[in-house]
Design a protein around this motif. Structure first.
Motif, PDB file in Angstrom:
ATOM      1  N   ASN A  43     -59.717  10.931  -1.760  1.00 28.15           N
ATOM      2  CA  ASN A  43     -60.985  10.196  -1.775  1.00 28.15           C
ATOM      3  C   ASN A  43     -61.669  10.221  -0.406  1.00 28.15           C
ATOM      4  N   SER A  44     -61.509  11.345   0.291  1.00 34.88           N
ATOM      5  CA  SER A  44     -62.082  11.476   1.632  1.00 34.88           C
ATOM      6  C   SER A  44     -62.171  12.959   2.009  1.00 34.88           C
ATOM      7  N   THR A  45     -63.204  13.295   2.796  1.00 36.68           N
ATOM      8  CA  THR A  45     -63.327  14.677   3.296  1.00 36.68           C
ATOM      9  C   THR A  45     -62.480  14.889   4.542  1.00 36.68           C
ATOM     10  N   GLU A  46     -61.881  13.819   5.036  1.00 36.46           N
ATOM     11  CA  GLU A  46     -61.014  13.873   6.226  1.00 36.46           C
ATOM     12  C   GLU A  46     -61.747  14.582   7.368  1.00 36.46           C
ATOM     13  N   GLN A  47     -61.100  15.612   7.926  1.00 35.54           N
ATOM     14  CA  GLN A  47     -61.711  16.337   9.042  1.00 35.54           C
ATOM     15  C   GLN A  47     -62.344  17.660   8.610  1.00 35.54           C
ATOM     16  N   PHE A  48     -62.448  17.875   7.306  1.00 33.48           N
ATOM     17  CA  PHE A  48     -63.070  19.106   6.838  1.00 33.48           C
ATOM     18  C   PHE A  48     -64.568  19.100   7.124  1.00 33.48           C
ATOM     19  N   SER A  49     -65.111  20.287   7.289  1.00 33.47           N
ATOM     20  CA  SER A  49     -66.542  20.436   7.533  1.00 33.47           C
ATOM     21  C   SER A  49     -67.237  20.976   6.287  1.00 33.47           C
ATOM     22  N   GLY A  50     -68.412  20.444   5.996  1.00 36.42           N
ATOM     23  CA  GLY A  50     -69.179  20.935   4.858  1.00 36.42           C
ATOM     24  C   GLY A  50     -70.149  22.043   5.234  1.00 36.42           C
ATOM     25  N   LEU A  51     -70.241  22.358   6.526  1.00 32.59           N
ATOM     26  CA  LEU A  51     -71.206  23.359   6.991  1.00 32.59           C
ATOM     27  C   LEU A  51     -71.010  24.737   6.353  1.00 32.59           C
ATOM     28  N   PRO A  52     -69.769  25.220   6.188  1.00 36.86           N
ATOM     29  CA  PRO A  52     -69.616  26.544   5.571  1.00 36.86           C
ATOM     30  C   PRO A  52     -70.211  26.628   4.170  1.00 36.86           C
ATOM     31  N   TYR A  53     -70.144  25.544   3.416  1.00 40.41           N
ATOM     32  CA  TYR A  53     -70.679  25.545   2.054  1.00 40.41           C
ATOM     33  C   TYR A  53     -72.200  25.527   2.065  1.00 40.41           C
ATOM     34  N   LEU A  54     -72.781  24.809   3.019  1.00 36.20           N
ATOM     35  CA  LEU A  54     -74.229  24.796   3.162  1.00 36.20           C
ATOM     36  C   LEU A  54     -74.745  26.172   3.554  1.00 36.20           C
ATOM     37  N   TYR A  55     -74.045  26.790   4.497  1.00 34.85           N
ATOM     38  CA  TYR A  55     -74.488  28.109   4.943  1.00 34.85           C
ATOM     39  C   TYR A  55     -74.306  29.144   3.833  1.00 34.85           C
ATOM     40  N   ALA A  56     -73.217  29.039   3.086  1.00 35.88           N
ATOM     41  CA  ALA A  56     -72.998  29.953   1.966  1.00 35.88           C
ATOM     42  C   ALA A  56     -74.074  29.764   0.901  1.00 35.88           C
ATOM     43  N   LEU A  57     -74.493  28.505   0.681  1.00 36.71           N
ATOM     44  CA  LEU A  57     -75.563  28.216  -0.276  1.00 36.71           C
ATOM     45  C   LEU A  57     -76.860  28.874   0.175  1.00 36.71           C
ATOM     46  N   LEU A  58     -77.184  28.748   1.455  1.00 33.52           N
ATOM     47  CA  LEU A  58     -78.394  29.369   1.993  1.00 33.52           C
ATOM     48  C   LEU A  58     -78.362  30.879   1.815  1.00 33.52           C
ATOM     49  N   ASN A  59     -77.209  31.481   2.137  1.00 34.42           N
ATOM     50  CA  ASN A  59     -77.073  32.928   2.000  1.00 34.42           C
ATOM     51  C   ASN A  59     -77.234  33.365   0.545  1.00 34.42           C
ATOM     52  N   CYS A  60     -76.617  32.632  -0.376  1.00 31.07           N
ATOM     53  CA  CYS A  60     -76.707  32.987  -1.800  1.00 31.07           C
ATOM     54  C   CYS A  60     -78.143  32.884  -2.310  1.00 31.07           C
ATOM     55  N   LEU A  61     -78.859  31.846  -1.893  1.00 29.40           N
ATOM     56  CA  LEU A  61     -80.229  31.660  -2.357  1.00 29.40           C
ATOM     57  C   LEU A  61     -81.160  32.752  -1.834  1.00 29.40           C
ATOM     58  N   ILE A  62     -80.992  33.118  -0.562  1.00 31.37           N
ATOM     59  CA  ILE A  62     -81.831  34.187   0.003  1.00 31.37           C
ATOM     60  C   ILE A  62     -81.522  35.518  -0.671  1.00 31.37           C
ATOM     61  N   SER A  63     -80.229  35.819  -0.842  1.00 28.90           N
ATOM     62  CA  SER A  63     -79.837  37.082  -1.480  1.00 28.90           C
ATOM     63  C   SER A  63     -80.241  37.109  -2.955  1.00 28.90           C
ATOM     64  N   MET A  64     -80.179  35.960  -3.610  1.00 28.79           N
ATOM     65  CA  MET A  64     -80.611  35.871  -5.009  1.00 28.79           C
ATOM     66  C   MET A  64     -82.105  36.198  -5.112  1.00 28.79           C
ATOM     67  N   TRP A  65     -82.887  35.665  -4.189  1.00 28.65           N
ATOM     68  CA  TRP A  65     -84.327  35.937  -4.185  1.00 28.65           C
ATOM     69  C   TRP A  65     -84.594  37.419  -3.954  1.00 28.65           C
ATOM     70  N   TYR A  66     -83.809  38.035  -3.056  1.00 27.69           N
ATOM     71  CA  TYR A  66     -83.969  39.472  -2.821  1.00 27.69           C
ATOM     72  C   TYR A  66     -83.660  40.274  -4.088  1.00 27.69           C
ATOM     73  N   GLY A  67     -82.695  39.811  -4.870  1.00 21.76           N
ATOM     74  CA  GLY A  67     -82.283  40.555  -6.060  1.00 21.76           C
ATOM     75  C   GLY A  67     -83.233  40.430  -7.237  1.00 21.76           C
ATOM     76  N   THR A  68     -84.185  39.498  -7.160  1.00 24.96           N
ATOM     77  CA  THR A  68     -85.111  39.318  -8.283  1.00 24.96           C
ATOM     78  C   THR A  68     -86.081  40.499  -8.374  1.00 24.96           C
ATOM     79  N   PRO A  69     -86.586  40.794  -9.594  1.00 27.77           N
ATOM     80  CA  PRO A  69     -87.543  41.895  -9.770  1.00 27.77           C
ATOM     81  C   PRO A  69     -88.834  41.713  -8.971  1.00 27.77           C
ATOM     82  N   VAL A  70     -89.127  40.477  -8.587  1.00 25.88           N
ATOM     83  CA  VAL A  70     -90.330  40.211  -7.795  1.00 25.88           C
ATOM     84  C   VAL A  70     -90.232  40.863  -6.419  1.00 25.88           C
TER      85      VAL A  70
END
Length: 234
Positions: A43-70
Protein backbone atom coordinates in the motif's frame (compact mmCIF):
# COMPACT_ATOMS: atom_id res chain seq x y z
CA UNK A 1 10.74 7.21 -49.42
CA UNK A 2 10.22 3.89 -51.26
CA UNK A 3 6.89 2.29 -50.45
CA UNK A 4 7.16 -1.36 -49.45
CA UNK A 5 3.67 -1.91 -50.92
CA UNK A 6 5.33 -1.89 -54.33
CA UNK A 7 7.07 -5.17 -53.50
CA UNK A 8 4.54 -7.81 -52.31
CA UNK A 9 7.21 -10.12 -50.86
CA UNK A 10 8.45 -7.33 -48.58
CA UNK A 11 4.94 -6.68 -47.30
CA UNK A 12 4.66 -10.22 -45.93
CA UNK A 13 8.03 -10.10 -44.19
CA UNK A 14 7.44 -6.56 -42.94
CA UNK A 15 4.09 -7.48 -41.43
CA UNK A 16 5.60 -10.62 -39.88
CA UNK A 17 8.36 -8.54 -38.27
CA UNK A 18 5.79 -6.01 -37.04
CA UNK A 19 3.55 -8.68 -35.53
CA UNK A 20 6.54 -10.30 -33.82
CA UNK A 21 7.56 -6.89 -32.46
CA UNK A 22 4.07 -6.37 -31.01
CA UNK A 23 4.16 -9.81 -29.35
CA UNK A 24 7.60 -9.25 -27.81
CA UNK A 25 6.59 -5.73 -26.72
CA UNK A 26 3.64 -7.20 -24.83
CA UNK A 27 6.08 -9.17 -22.69
CA UNK A 28 8.08 -6.00 -22.12
CA UNK A 29 5.00 -4.03 -21.10
CA UNK A 30 4.12 -6.71 -18.53
CA UNK A 31 7.55 -6.55 -16.88
CA UNK A 32 6.68 -3.93 -14.19
CA UNK A 33 3.84 -6.08 -12.81
CA UNK A 34 6.00 -7.62 -10.02
CA UNK A 35 6.90 -4.12 -8.87
CA UNK A 36 3.26 -3.04 -8.74
CA UNK A 37 2.28 -6.21 -6.90
CA UNK A 38 4.73 -5.15 -4.23
CA UNK A 39 3.39 -1.58 -4.24
CA UNK A 40 -0.22 -2.79 -3.90
CA UNK A 41 0.72 -5.35 -1.24
CA UNK A 42 2.53 -2.73 0.84
CA UNK A 43 0.00 0.00 0.00
CA UNK A 44 2.93 2.32 -0.73
CA UNK A 45 5.28 3.25 -3.58
CA UNK A 46 8.13 3.22 -1.04
CA UNK A 47 11.27 4.56 -2.71
CA UNK A 48 10.27 3.65 -6.25
CA UNK A 49 10.15 6.38 -8.86
CA UNK A 50 7.25 6.90 -11.24
CA UNK A 51 9.33 8.93 -13.70
CA UNK A 52 10.25 5.98 -15.97
CA UNK A 53 6.56 5.24 -16.55
CA UNK A 54 5.78 8.86 -17.35
CA UNK A 55 8.65 9.05 -19.79
CA UNK A 56 7.66 5.74 -21.38
CA UNK A 57 4.10 7.08 -21.74
CA UNK A 58 5.40 10.20 -23.49
CA UNK A 59 7.54 8.12 -25.83
CA UNK A 60 4.65 5.78 -26.68
CA UNK A 61 2.27 8.66 -27.41
CA UNK A 62 4.74 10.45 -29.69
CA UNK A 63 5.63 7.23 -31.53
CA UNK A 64 1.94 6.31 -31.80
CA UNK A 65 1.25 9.68 -33.44
CA UNK A 66 4.11 9.09 -35.87
CA UNK A 67 2.63 5.70 -36.80
CA UNK A 68 -0.78 7.12 -37.70
CA UNK A 69 -1.69 7.50 -41.41
CA UNK A 70 -1.92 11.26 -40.84
CA UNK A 71 1.86 11.39 -40.37
CA UNK A 72 3.45 8.36 -42.06
CA UNK A 73 2.29 5.80 -44.59
CA UNK A 74 2.00 2.08 -43.87
CA UNK A 75 3.18 2.11 -40.24
CA UNK A 76 0.22 0.33 -38.68
CA UNK A 77 2.40 -1.91 -36.49
CA UNK A 78 4.19 1.10 -35.03
CA UNK A 79 0.84 2.65 -34.16
CA UNK A 80 -0.57 -0.53 -32.59
CA UNK A 81 2.45 -1.38 -30.44
CA UNK A 82 2.69 2.16 -29.09
CA UNK A 83 -1.07 2.36 -28.52
CA UNK A 84 -0.82 -0.78 -26.39
CA UNK A 85 2.25 0.59 -24.65
CA UNK A 86 0.49 3.88 -23.88
CA UNK A 87 -2.41 2.01 -22.27
CA UNK A 88 -0.06 -0.02 -20.06
CA UNK A 89 2.08 2.97 -19.08
CA UNK A 90 -0.96 5.11 -18.27
CA UNK A 91 -2.32 2.30 -16.09
CA UNK A 92 1.02 2.09 -14.25
CA UNK A 93 1.10 5.87 -13.76
CA UNK A 94 -2.46 5.90 -12.38
CA UNK A 95 -1.65 3.05 -9.98
CA UNK A 96 1.55 4.80 -8.91
CA UNK A 97 -0.34 8.03 -8.22
CA UNK A 98 -3.04 6.17 -6.28
CA UNK A 99 -0.53 4.55 -3.90
CA UNK A 100 1.78 7.59 -3.56
CA UNK A 101 1.91 9.94 -0.62
CA UNK A 102 0.39 13.40 -0.99
CA UNK A 103 3.52 15.25 -2.11
CA UNK A 104 4.40 12.62 -4.68
CA UNK A 105 0.78 12.56 -5.91
CA UNK A 106 0.90 16.29 -6.64
CA UNK A 107 4.22 15.98 -8.46
CA UNK A 108 3.10 12.99 -10.55
CA UNK A 109 -0.22 14.62 -11.48
CA UNK A 110 1.64 17.75 -12.58
CA UNK A 111 4.06 15.72 -14.69
CA UNK A 112 1.22 13.68 -16.20
CA UNK A 113 -0.47 16.92 -17.22
CA UNK A 114 2.84 18.07 -18.72
CA UNK A 115 3.09 14.85 -20.76
CA UNK A 116 -0.39 15.32 -22.21
CA UNK A 117 0.36 19.00 -22.88
CA UNK A 118 3.57 18.17 -24.76
CA UNK A 119 1.79 15.56 -26.87
CA UNK A 120 -1.07 17.99 -27.59
CA UNK A 121 1.43 20.64 -28.73
CA UNK A 122 3.15 18.11 -31.00
CA UNK A 123 -0.16 16.93 -32.50
CA UNK A 124 -1.59 20.42 -33.07
CA UNK A 125 1.74 21.84 -34.20
CA UNK A 126 2.44 19.06 -36.70
CA UNK A 127 -1.03 19.45 -38.22
CA UNK A 128 -0.15 23.05 -39.02
CA UNK A 129 2.58 21.79 -41.36
CA UNK A 130 0.95 21.62 -44.78
CA UNK A 131 3.74 19.73 -46.54
CA UNK A 132 3.24 16.04 -45.70
CA UNK A 133 6.92 15.12 -46.11
CA UNK A 134 8.08 17.90 -43.79
CA UNK A 135 5.37 16.91 -41.30
CA UNK A 136 6.55 13.29 -41.36
CA UNK A 137 10.20 14.23 -40.93
CA UNK A 138 9.41 16.62 -38.05
CA UNK A 139 7.37 14.10 -36.06
CA UNK A 140 9.76 11.30 -37.05
CA UNK A 141 12.73 13.19 -35.61
CA UNK A 142 10.83 13.85 -32.37
CA UNK A 143 9.86 10.17 -32.14
CA UNK A 144 13.41 9.04 -32.91
CA UNK A 145 14.92 11.44 -30.35
CA UNK A 146 12.43 10.32 -27.70
CA UNK A 147 13.18 6.64 -28.29
CA UNK A 148 16.96 7.08 -28.41
CA UNK A 149 16.92 9.11 -25.18
CA UNK A 150 15.19 6.21 -23.45
CA UNK A 151 18.35 4.17 -23.97
CA UNK A 152 19.89 6.10 -21.08
CA UNK A 153 18.20 3.58 -18.78
CA UNK A 154 19.79 0.41 -20.26
CA UNK A 155 23.11 2.24 -20.58
CA UNK A 156 22.94 3.00 -16.85
CA UNK A 157 22.13 -0.66 -16.12
CA UNK A 158 25.00 -1.87 -18.34
CA UNK A 159 27.38 0.39 -16.43
CA UNK A 160 25.95 -0.83 -13.12
CA UNK A 161 26.39 -4.49 -14.09
CA UNK A 162 30.01 -3.93 -15.11
CA UNK A 163 30.80 -2.04 -11.90
CA UNK A 164 29.09 -4.46 -9.53
CA UNK A 165 29.80 -7.60 -11.59
CA UNK A 166 26.21 -8.62 -10.85
CA UNK A 167 23.02 -8.96 -12.92
CA UNK A 168 20.87 -8.17 -9.87
CA UNK A 169 19.04 -5.32 -11.59
CA UNK A 170 19.03 -6.77 -15.11
CA UNK A 171 16.54 -9.66 -15.31
CA UNK A 172 17.16 -12.03 -18.20
CA UNK A 173 13.64 -12.12 -19.67
CA UNK A 174 13.37 -8.34 -19.63
CA UNK A 175 16.67 -8.01 -21.50
CA UNK A 176 15.61 -10.74 -23.94
CA UNK A 177 12.23 -9.09 -24.61
CA UNK A 178 13.94 -5.75 -25.22
CA UNK A 179 16.38 -7.33 -27.67
CA UNK A 180 13.69 -9.29 -29.55
CA UNK A 181 11.33 -6.30 -29.79
CA UNK A 182 14.07 -3.94 -30.96
CA UNK A 183 15.34 -6.45 -33.51
CA UNK A 184 11.83 -7.05 -34.86
CA UNK A 185 11.15 -3.36 -35.35
CA UNK A 186 14.64 -2.83 -36.75
CA UNK A 187 13.74 -5.34 -39.48
CA UNK A 188 10.27 -3.82 -39.82
CA UNK A 189 11.82 -0.37 -40.38
CA UNK A 190 14.29 -1.67 -42.94
CA UNK A 191 11.59 -3.52 -44.88
CA UNK A 192 9.40 -0.41 -44.72
CA UNK A 193 12.32 1.84 -45.76
CA UNK A 194 11.75 4.01 -42.68
CA UNK A 195 14.89 5.33 -41.01
CA UNK A 196 12.89 6.77 -38.12
CA UNK A 197 11.95 3.21 -37.17
CA UNK A 198 15.06 1.17 -37.96
CA UNK A 199 17.68 3.66 -36.70
CA UNK A 200 16.60 3.86 -33.02
CA UNK A 201 15.59 0.20 -32.90
CA UNK A 202 18.94 -0.78 -34.38
CA UNK A 203 20.59 0.97 -31.45
CA UNK A 204 18.19 -0.79 -29.10
CA UNK A 205 19.02 -4.18 -30.63
CA UNK A 206 22.76 -3.57 -30.16
CA UNK A 207 22.22 -2.57 -26.52
CA UNK A 208 20.11 -5.70 -26.10
CA UNK A 209 22.96 -7.86 -27.38
CA UNK A 210 25.34 -6.19 -24.92
CA UNK A 211 22.88 -6.75 -22.05
CA UNK A 212 22.45 -10.43 -22.90
CA UNK A 213 26.21 -10.91 -23.26
CA UNK A 214 26.77 -9.30 -19.85
CA UNK A 215 24.01 -11.40 -18.33
CA UNK A 216 25.61 -14.67 -19.42
CA UNK A 217 29.05 -13.42 -18.40
CA UNK A 218 28.00 -12.36 -14.88
CA UNK A 219 25.09 -14.73 -14.26
CA UNK A 220 27.08 -16.84 -11.78
CA UNK A 221 26.76 -13.98 -9.32
CA UNK A 222 24.57 -14.91 -6.33
CA UNK A 223 22.87 -11.48 -6.41
CA UNK A 224 20.00 -12.05 -8.83
CA UNK A 225 16.76 -10.08 -8.75
CA UNK A 226 13.39 -10.08 -10.40
CA UNK A 227 13.14 -6.28 -10.22
CA UNK A 228 12.79 -4.78 -13.74
CA UNK A 229 15.37 -2.20 -14.71
CA UNK A 230 12.71 0.24 -15.93
CA UNK A 231 11.98 0.91 -12.27
CA UNK A 232 14.50 3.42 -10.99
CA UNK A 233 15.12 4.44 -7.43
CA UNK A 234 14.99 8.03 -6.25
Amino acid sequence: MIESTQIPALVVWKDAAGIAGNVFAFGLFLSPIPTFRRIIRNNSTEQFSGLPYLYALLNCLISMWYGTPVISNDNLMVMTVNSLGAVFQLAYVILFIFYSDKSKKVMMLGLLLAVFSIVAIIVVGSMQIVNRDIRRVTVGLLSCFSLVSMFASPLFIINLVIRTKSVEFMPFFLSLSTFLMSTSFFLYGILNFDAFVYAPNGIGAMLGIIQLALYFYYRRSPNDSTEPFIVSRE
